[in-house]
Scaffold this active site. Structure first.
Site, short mmCIF file in Angstrom:
data_model
loop_
_atom_site.label_atom_id
_atom_site.label_comp_id
_atom_site.label_asym_id
_atom_site.label_seq_id
_atom_site.Cartn_x
_atom_site.Cartn_y
_atom_site.Cartn_z
CD GLU A 156 -4.02 4.09 6.72
OE1 GLU A 156 -5.07 3.99 7.38
OE2 GLU A 156 -2.94 3.61 7.08
CG ASP A 164 -0.38 -0.54 2.47
OD1 ASP A 164 0.85 -0.71 2.54
OD2 ASP A 164 -1.14 -0.79 3.41
#
Length: 376
Positions: free
Chosen positions: A128, A69
């Site tokens: 997120e 990520d």
């Protein structure tokens, strides 16, 4: 002081944190670096603000995937680093700069030490929020390159460098955002009987929500409702017409998530009746549990223990949320914690991972990938 190539890459990335689906500088940095590795057996695609890279193997039978990520958080950095964030109000406070750097290091090794099987690297945006894993997984760009096995990692401040922690089966919880808007009737503080006070209504709702966990969830099946933000009202002598709650729901089982949401909706209906107001629920982004493939995880842990200098331990489940769970729902694989020995934890403005972990992780993951991706 001179630092290694990959430590410098981590520092470069740390300077430019960007929030979900706005990681344009990060994407360009990744693409520029991949350009230095140009080979005829390396293919590159972009997806939104993410990057997908395929290293074609010499004699492929399967595709092994690594997911990193790449997004940051809306947090003002307080590390004191010379290479602190140049983007005001944004920080790599969850270690995604480290995850991405390790991915680029593993990619570099894969190009110079080509294996039999294909490798696909997913540099994924928006972990997120609002969530990039599921739409990336479902994208046309990944359709032809969909891995048969996938792995991912997350830094763990509480573990020492040189330690990894994971377990077979359930690792991370199901998570859901929770937004509740209440609308009543405002008025003068001297005449409360002419208004419907949404501060009072919100206060009742917050306390009632906690009873969901204590009275509606099996005590052996962990669940948490956290209300992290309350807003409402304008000034001290006006009864609030509106209020808003923002929080999260976390459960270890899918069944408990359904039960918790059902009870929230029942309680909200009661608040509407009691306070003669309108209440709207929005669950926002929801992340599926991270469930590690038992056999692959066991095999990985045995490999690390026997054939690398890393220490591997079995951990317990965490209430952490991770959209990598969507990938593991469709692709066999696993995630593990990577120790980085930081005094401050994830999502903290002073998080400082020990950079020694970068070379260690690249080395042992490269060993694993070669072992897994070469014909025996």
């Amino acid at each position: 002081m001179t630092v290694s190539k990959f430590v410098q890459i981590r520092r470069d990335l740390h300077r430019i944190p960007e929030i979900g689906f706005k990681e344009w500088k990060t994407q360009q940095y990744i693409l520029d670096y991949i350009g230095t590795l140009s080979h005829e057996f390396v293919e590159v695609k972009t997806w939104k603000t993410g990057v997908i890279v395929k290293v074609n193997g010499k004699n492929p039978e399967k595709i092994i995937g690594y997911r990193a990520d790449i997004d940051g958080l809306p947090i003002t950095e307080e590390t004191g680093y010379e290479f602190a964030s140049i983007h005001e109000g944004m920080m790599h406070a969850c270690g995604h700069d480290v995850h991405t750097t390790i991915g680029l290091g593993l990619l570099t090794k894969a190009v110079s030490e080509r294996i039999d099987d294909d490798l696909v690297f997913l540099f994924q945006p928006a972990e997120e929020g609002p969530g990039g894993a599921l739409p990336m997984l479902e994208s046309e760009e990944l359709k032809e390159w969909k891995p048969n096995i996938i792995l991912g990692l997350h830094i763990a401040p509480e573990y020492a460098v040189g330690t990894i922690a994971t377990k077979e089966g359930l690792l991370f919880a199901n998570t859901s955002e929770l937004y509740i808007d209440l609308k009543g009737k405002g008025g003068h503080a001297a005449y409360p009987h002419t208004a419907n006070d949404m501060i009072v209504a919100a206060s009742h709702l917050v306390t009632q929500l906690q009873s969901v966990i204590s009275r509606n969830v099996n005590p052996l099946d962990s669940a948490v409702i956290t209300i992290g933000k309350i807003t409402g009202g304008t000034v001290q002598n006006i009864i609030a017409e509106k209020s808003r709650l923002e929080g999260t729901i976390r459960t270890l089982s899918v069944e408990s998530m359904k039960r918790v949401k059902s009870r929230i909706e029942s309680i909200v209906a009661g608040i509407e009746a009691s306070f003669q107001c309108e209440v709207i629920i929005d669950y926002g982004a929801m992340y599926h549990q991270v469930y590690n493939h038992e056999e692959l995880t066991r095999e990985f842990m045995e490999f690390v223990h026997k054939q690398t200098d890393m220490n591997v331990i079995t951990c317990t489940e965490a209430m952490t949320g991770e959209d990598f769970g969507y990938m593991l729902r469709e692709i066999p694989g696993f995630m593990f914690w990577l120790g980085v020995n930081s005094e401050y934890g994830l999502h903290h403005a002073k998080l400082k991972p020990d950079e020694e972990v970068i070379e260690k992780a690249i080395t042992f993951l490269s060993q694993y990938v070669k072992w897994k991706g070469n014909r025996k």
